[in-house]
Design a protein around this motif. Structure first.
Motif, mmCIF file in Angstrom:
data_model
loop_
_atom_site.group_PDB
_atom_site.id
_atom_site.type_symbol
_atom_site.label_atom_id
_atom_site.label_comp_id
_atom_site.label_asym_id
_atom_site.label_seq_id
_atom_site.Cartn_x
_atom_site.Cartn_y
_atom_site.Cartn_z
ATOM 1 N N MET A 188 9.501 -4.590 -6.360
ATOM 2 C CA MET A 188 9.201 -4.849 -4.952
ATOM 3 C C MET A 188 7.801 -5.451 -4.845
ATOM 4 O O MET A 188 6.895 -5.002 -5.547
ATOM 5 C CB MET A 188 9.283 -3.546 -4.170
ATOM 6 C CG MET A 188 9.129 -3.714 -2.656
ATOM 7 S SD MET A 188 7.488 -3.225 -2.057
ATOM 8 C CE MET A 188 7.670 -1.444 -2.066
ATOM 9 N N ILE A 189 7.660 -6.451 -4.030
ATOM 10 C CA ILE A 189 6.353 -7.082 -3.804
ATOM 11 C C ILE A 189 5.868 -6.647 -2.433
ATOM 12 O O ILE A 189 6.589 -6.788 -1.442
ATOM 13 C CB ILE A 189 6.450 -8.611 -3.850
ATOM 14 C CG1 ILE A 189 6.984 -9.064 -5.203
ATOM 15 C CG2 ILE A 189 5.098 -9.243 -3.572
ATOM 16 C CD1 ILE A 189 7.259 -10.545 -5.265
ATOM 17 N N LEU A 200 0.076 -7.511 1.752
ATOM 18 C CA LEU A 200 -0.768 -6.789 2.702
ATOM 19 C C LEU A 200 -1.636 -7.785 3.450
ATOM 20 O O LEU A 200 -2.486 -8.452 2.869
ATOM 21 C CB LEU A 200 -1.631 -5.788 1.922
ATOM 22 C CG LEU A 200 -2.212 -4.630 2.729
ATOM 23 C CD1 LEU A 200 -1.096 -3.816 3.351
ATOM 24 C CD2 LEU A 200 -3.051 -3.742 1.833
ATOM 25 N N ASP A 218 12.176 -9.559 -3.476
ATOM 26 C CA ASP A 218 12.199 -8.320 -2.705
ATOM 27 C C ASP A 218 10.780 -8.119 -2.189
ATOM 28 O O ASP A 218 9.966 -7.442 -2.817
ATOM 29 C CB ASP A 218 12.633 -7.176 -3.615
ATOM 30 C CG ASP A 218 12.672 -5.852 -2.867
ATOM 31 O OD1 ASP A 218 12.688 -4.805 -3.524
ATOM 32 O OD2 ASP A 218 12.659 -5.873 -1.612
ATOM 33 N N ALA A 256 3.318 0.764 0.407
ATOM 34 C CA ALA A 256 3.076 -0.261 -0.609
ATOM 35 C C ALA A 256 2.604 0.327 -1.926
ATOM 36 O O ALA A 256 2.411 -0.398 -2.898
ATOM 37 C CB ALA A 256 2.040 -1.266 -0.103
ATOM 38 N N VAL A 257 2.416 1.637 -1.954
ATOM 39 C CA VAL A 257 1.868 2.263 -3.154
ATOM 40 C C VAL A 257 2.757 1.991 -4.362
ATOM 41 O O VAL A 257 2.273 1.724 -5.449
ATOM 42 C CB VAL A 257 1.708 3.783 -2.927
ATOM 43 C CG1 VAL A 257 1.417 4.495 -4.240
ATOM 44 C CG2 VAL A 257 0.587 4.058 -1.941
ATOM 45 N N ASP A 282 5.649 -3.104 -7.206
ATOM 46 C CA ASP A 282 5.390 -3.649 -8.533
ATOM 47 C C ASP A 282 4.224 -4.628 -8.486
ATOM 48 O O ASP A 282 3.454 -4.744 -9.423
ATOM 49 C CB ASP A 282 6.634 -4.376 -9.054
ATOM 50 C CG ASP A 282 7.793 -3.409 -9.228
ATOM 51 O OD1 ASP A 282 8.815 -3.576 -8.534
ATOM 52 O OD2 ASP A 282 7.663 -2.474 -10.030
ATOM 53 N N LEU A 283 4.145 -5.355 -7.396
ATOM 54 C CA LEU A 283 3.063 -6.314 -7.219
ATOM 55 C C LEU A 283 2.523 -6.151 -5.816
ATOM 56 O O LEU A 283 3.273 -6.163 -4.843
ATOM 57 C CB LEU A 283 3.564 -7.750 -7.426
ATOM 58 C CG LEU A 283 2.551 -8.861 -7.114
ATOM 59 C CD1 LEU A 283 1.405 -8.824 -8.109
ATOM 60 C CD2 LEU A 283 3.225 -10.235 -7.158
ATOM 61 N N LEU A 284 1.225 -5.994 -5.737
ATOM 62 C CA LEU A 284 0.551 -5.890 -4.452
ATOM 63 C C LEU A 284 -0.267 -7.161 -4.250
ATOM 64 O O LEU A 284 -1.105 -7.496 -5.072
ATOM 65 C CB LEU A 284 -0.371 -4.663 -4.449
ATOM 66 C CG LEU A 284 -1.208 -4.439 -3.179
ATOM 67 C CD1 LEU A 284 -0.308 -4.148 -1.996
ATOM 68 C CD2 LEU A 284 -2.186 -3.292 -3.395
ATOM 69 N N LEU A 296 -2.821 -9.163 -1.738
ATOM 70 C CA LEU A 296 -3.754 -8.921 -0.639
ATOM 71 C C LEU A 296 -4.228 -10.234 -0.032
ATOM 72 O O LEU A 296 -4.688 -11.127 -0.748
ATOM 73 C CB LEU A 296 -4.976 -8.142 -1.133
ATOM 74 C CG LEU A 296 -4.722 -6.819 -1.840
ATOM 75 C CD1 LEU A 296 -6.045 -6.204 -2.285
ATOM 76 C CD2 LEU A 296 -3.988 -5.857 -0.934
ATOM 77 N N ARG A 321 -5.402 -0.370 -9.974
ATOM 78 C CA ARG A 321 -3.969 -0.382 -10.263
ATOM 79 C C ARG A 321 -3.581 -1.700 -10.919
ATOM 80 O O ARG A 321 -4.270 -2.718 -10.781
ATOM 81 C CB ARG A 321 -3.157 -0.204 -8.985
ATOM 82 C CG ARG A 321 -3.363 -1.330 -7.963
ATOM 83 C CD ARG A 321 -2.241 -1.380 -6.937
ATOM 84 N NE ARG A 321 -1.026 -1.892 -7.537
ATOM 85 C CZ ARG A 321 0.184 -1.656 -7.076
ATOM 86 N NH1 ARG A 321 0.352 -0.888 -6.016
ATOM 87 N NH2 ARG A 321 1.243 -2.154 -7.655
ATOM 88 N N LEU A 379 -1.610 -6.836 -9.347
ATOM 89 C CA LEU A 379 -2.378 -7.153 -8.142
ATOM 90 C C LEU A 379 -2.620 -8.653 -8.069
ATOM 91 O O LEU A 379 -2.852 -9.295 -9.096
ATOM 92 C CB LEU A 379 -3.713 -6.426 -8.203
ATOM 93 C CG LEU A 379 -4.479 -6.192 -6.918
ATOM 94 C CD1 LEU A 379 -3.649 -5.387 -5.933
ATOM 95 C CD2 LEU A 379 -5.778 -5.434 -7.216
ATOM 96 N N LEU A 413 2.980 -15.267 -5.611
ATOM 97 C CA LEU A 413 3.940 -14.170 -5.588
ATOM 98 C C LEU A 413 4.726 -14.042 -6.877
ATOM 99 O O LEU A 413 5.261 -12.980 -7.175
ATOM 100 C CB LEU A 413 4.914 -14.358 -4.416
ATOM 101 C CG LEU A 413 4.252 -14.439 -3.041
ATOM 102 C CD1 LEU A 413 5.299 -14.704 -1.975
ATOM 103 C CD2 LEU A 413 3.507 -13.160 -2.732
ATOM 104 N N VAL A 414 4.849 -15.132 -7.587
ATOM 105 C CA VAL A 414 5.572 -15.069 -8.848
ATOM 106 C C VAL A 414 4.765 -15.804 -9.906
ATOM 107 O O VAL A 414 4.007 -16.706 -9.580
ATOM 108 C CB VAL A 414 6.977 -15.707 -8.751
ATOM 109 C CG1 VAL A 414 7.876 -14.888 -7.888
ATOM 110 C CG2 VAL A 414 6.884 -17.125 -8.270
ATOM 111 N N LEU A 443 -4.991 0.956 -3.864
ATOM 112 C CA LEU A 443 -5.707 0.277 -4.953
ATOM 113 C C LEU A 443 -5.855 1.165 -6.178
ATOM 114 O O LEU A 443 -6.117 0.679 -7.278
ATOM 115 C CB LEU A 443 -7.091 -0.177 -4.491
ATOM 116 C CG LEU A 443 -7.106 -1.321 -3.470
ATOM 117 C CD1 LEU A 443 -8.534 -1.680 -3.108
ATOM 118 C CD2 LEU A 443 -6.373 -2.553 -4.008
ATOM 119 N N PRO A 499 -5.021 3.363 -9.373
ATOM 120 C CA PRO A 499 -3.920 3.265 -10.345
ATOM 121 C C PRO A 499 -2.839 4.276 -10.012
ATOM 122 O O PRO A 499 -3.132 5.401 -9.607
ATOM 123 C CB PRO A 499 -4.591 3.608 -11.684
ATOM 124 C CG PRO A 499 -6.041 3.422 -11.449
ATOM 125 C CD PRO A 499 -6.292 3.689 -10.000
#
Lengths: 108, 635
Positions: free
Chosen positions: A1-2, A5, A25, A37-38, A41-43, A45, A68, A71, A102-103, B117, B119
């Protein structure tokens, strides 16, 4: 899931369009519902629309090695040194939101 | 496409991207475009979004130049656009804080941002399907892969679990399970077996062996140009694995180096130990929740579809031929060190797949066997029917190359139905085949003609122009040799929903319509000269050009085509007696031909006005909304 934010409706809409076009997704969040959003798979910003302390939190965590994985950020207001720092930390950096943010550029 | 795209549509987004790219290029070249001019080229509906992007770009580059763009200046330049422009100026050019990461860190302010943010701890399931999960060993678009202990034995297995968001969709889940069970039916040395398929709660999973070795992608990253021995071994074994699956009616749809496993010990210095066996992974599992065979691959797996067959990228129905194209793309990369289709964006790669013919591998790497290069070229044919007939045939060919034996590559399926050559005088003929995206006009090529007399060149001798909706037309340089007495045969399929018309240009240069075709999915055959048997589509004697055009709303009219055809007064006169006989592409001259030149090699220059005329005619036919055409010239 992406998880995208942003507090910018235009960018959020664009992200959804790109996600739909690529069959991703992707869900656009704001900070109000950021807890969802925690588990992404990809956040991604949108730094220009998020609170100004977002950038400081990013760099703080990079310095501590407590950031994390998965990102990506985009911003028009990034200095070259900031960009290098983020990229060295494994963060995908772009000026504006486009599909490659995004990819990855190449699939594996 | 609408002239005023809805800002919420994809076309608006792409327009904005394109204009921003052009605008940014100007800044990069130190010759910036006028923001106002760029903005005014766009429809009003997208201007606010576009203005925001352009202003941001100009702001950035002005700052780099040491001439920051201020809000007052921007209001003066762009205020006339309206209140929306002022609001955007305020948002973009308002002062912002800049964090100097070299300074002391600011005190942490608790916020939701901190939470996301930080981990994230790995949350591993305890068991899946009764297997005890040890750790995650991989992640892809479809799901995650875990190392697990088999409770019934001492072995470890790999368990692939579908992503919850995909598993939640009943259609996706059903497809995953159905195709995983199909994959279980494939027992072959070169296909990774599936031991078990099941559902744990709501989550589908499948059980596979733990693979030792590395993926082909990892190997090519380390070694972009592997030895020919390895190329042939991997190619053959992949083809054998694909053949086993195709024999069971299963199509992979996502053949790529990342889905190809090299079983062995990569650290060994012995090549035979490094790669013991090649195995194809994830058979039938690459399809996604939306069931599309196009580019909408799941989640993060989507990147560049560099190995995808054109028909798959276009969203058309695919069969095992699509896997063969992908195999060809892999072999291309392995023999040249570079991808066959590349570009800076997804769109660019898709365009390349549809329209670009890469240089043959031997041109980039003279060290590879010519037969291997030819096989790769054939595998990368845009038309599925032009590729080798099966994966098994490809495997046989690669084995022959490995053993230094003569190679017989399986003929395209169209070869089986081609008519035999008849030696009848043939005037100049132009055949254009247009239609919907599903129209497949058959090229008249060497593979149709077959050998004639000794000494006839094998090189094709027809200039072929292809256009597909959405892409610029690209001429293909294939030409087919034709001799005096050759016949011309074209087979084309008019898809359901396409209104097609068959037209011809007679000896007077007049365009006439021969007949129209019903909009149903049917194959037609045009033969010249007609023999009375199945030759109802044959044009009358004296015909110089024959073509089919199509539209989705109605059949093209003769008047429309005539207007396009005669718009350029520079069309050269062609006499029925004129014939170009044997033509070799490497002998292009300005000589014309007449009956006195029978039997001689005749040729014409690249810039010949005939070709120019063809280009113009093709350009004028851009107005037809449905155009997937092949234009070729037989003279």
């Amino acid at each position: 899931m992406i998880a995208y934010l942003s507090h910018d409706q235009v960018n959020s809409s664009l992200a959804r369009r790109i996600g739909h076009r690529l069959g991703l997704d992707l869900i656009a969040f704001t900070l109000k519902d950021a807890d969802q959003a925690v588990a992404a798979d990809l956040l991604v910003l949108d730094l220009d629309s998020l609170p100004s302390d977002t950038r400081s939190k990013l760099f703080l965590r990079i310095g501590r090695g407590e950031l994390r994985s998965g990102l990506a950020v985009h911003s028009y207001q990034m200095s070259a040194s900031e960009t290098r720092t983020l990229q060295a930390a494994g963060i995908r950096v772009a000026r504006r939101l486009t599909a490659p943010v995004l990819v990855p550029a190449r699939s594996r | 496409m609408s002239d005023t795209p809805d800002p919420g549509t994809m076309s608006a987004g792409e327009l904005i991207d394109r204009l921003c790219d052009d605008f940014e290029k100007g800044w990069l070249n130190h010759n910036p475009l006028s923001l106002t001019d760029v903005l005014q080229t766009a429809p009003e509906s997208v201007r606010p979004d576009l203005f925001r992007e352009l202003l941001s770009v100009e702001r950035e580059y002005r700052e780099k130049d040491g001439r920051p763009l201020t809000a007052p200046e921007a209001r003066m330049r762009f205020g006339a656009f309206g209140p929306w422009a002022d609001a955007i100026i305020q948002a973009i050019l308002a002062p912002t804080e800049h964090w100097d990461y070299n300074s002391a860190p600011k005190p942490e302010t608790p916020s939701p941002l901190s939470q996301i943010l930080d981990p994230q701890p790995e949350k591993l399931p305890i068991t899946i399907g009764g297997f005890h999960i040890q750790r995650r060993i991989g992640r892809g678009g479809m799901g995650a892969v875990y190392l697990a202990d088999d409770p019934l034995g001492s072995r470890q297995v790999a368990i692939k679990v579908m992503h919850p968001q995909h598993a939640a969709d009943p259609t996706s889940r059903a497809r995953f399970l159905r195709e995983a069970r199909s994959a279980m039916a494939i027992e072959h040395d070169h296909v990774v077996p599936v031991y078990q398929v099941g559902v744990d709660g709501d989550t589908p999973f499948l059980v596979m062996p733990v693979l030792k070795g590395e993926s082909l992608e990892d190997r090519l990253t380390r070694e972009p140009l592997p030895s020919i021995t390895l190329v042939l071994k991997v190619g053959r074994e992949m083809a054998e694995g694909l053949g086993a699956a195709h024999d069971k009616g299963l199509v992979h749809r996502d053949v790529k180096p990342g889905n190809t496993w090299l079983e062995g010990d990569p650290t060994s210095t012995d090549p035979t130990v490094q790669v013991r066996r090649t195995k194809v992974l994830d058979f039938g599992l690459a399809r996604t929740a939306d069931a599309s065979d196009g580019i909408s691959l799941s989640g993060l797996v989507v990147g560049t579809p560099a190995y995808m067959a054109p028909e798959q990228a276009a969203g058309r129905t695919v069969d095992g031929q699509a896997d063969l194209f992908s195999l060809g793309a892999i072999l291309y990369r392995m023999t040249t060190g570079k991808p066959a289709f590349d570009g800076p964006s997804l769109t660019a790669v898709l365009t390349a797949i549809a329209t670009h013919t890469p240089a043959s591998p031997i041109e980039l790497n003279p060290a590879i066997p010519p037969a291997l290069s030819e096989l790769v070229v054939q595998l990368l044919s845009k038309a599925p029917e032009d590729r080798p007939e099966s994966a098994n045939a490809v495997a046989v060919a690669l084995e022959a190359i490995e053993q230094g034996q003569p190679v017989l590559i399986g003929k395209p399926r169209g070869k089986q139905t081609a008519s035999r050559l008849r030696r009848i005088a043939v005037p100049a003929i132009l055949l254009c085949v247009f239609g919907g995206a599903a129209v497949a006009g058959r090229l008249l090529s060497n593979r149709w003609l077959g050998p004639a007399t000794a000494g006839v060149t094998d090189k094709a001798n027809l200039v072929v122009l292809v256009r597909r909706p959405g892409f610029d037309p690209k001429p293909l340089s294939e030409v087919v040799p034709l001799q005096n007495g050759d016949s011309l045969q074209a087979r084309f399929r008019v898809a359901a929903g396409v209104h097609a018309s068959l037209g011809y240009v007679n000896g007077s240069g007049r365009l006439e319509m021969l007949r129209s075709f019903e909009p149903r999915d049917t194959t037609y055959e045009a033969i010249w000269p007609g023999s009375g048997e199945g030759s109802e589509l044959g044009p009358p004697p004296g015909t110089e050009f024959l073509f089919v055009c199509g539209r989705t709303d109605r059949a093209p009219t003769a008047a429309e085509l005539q207007e396009a055809w005669t718009a350029d007064a520079g069309w050269p006169a062609l006499e029925p007696a004129e014939r170009l006989l044997r033509i070799r592409p490497d002998e292009i001259t300005s000589e014309g031909a007449g009956s006195r030149d029978l039997g001689k090699v005749v040729s014409f220059p690249e810039s010949d006005q005939v070709k120019h005329r063809l280009e113009q005619f093709r350009d004028r036919l851009r107005g037809f909304p449905v155009l997937d055409g092949i234009v070729f010239r037989h003279k």
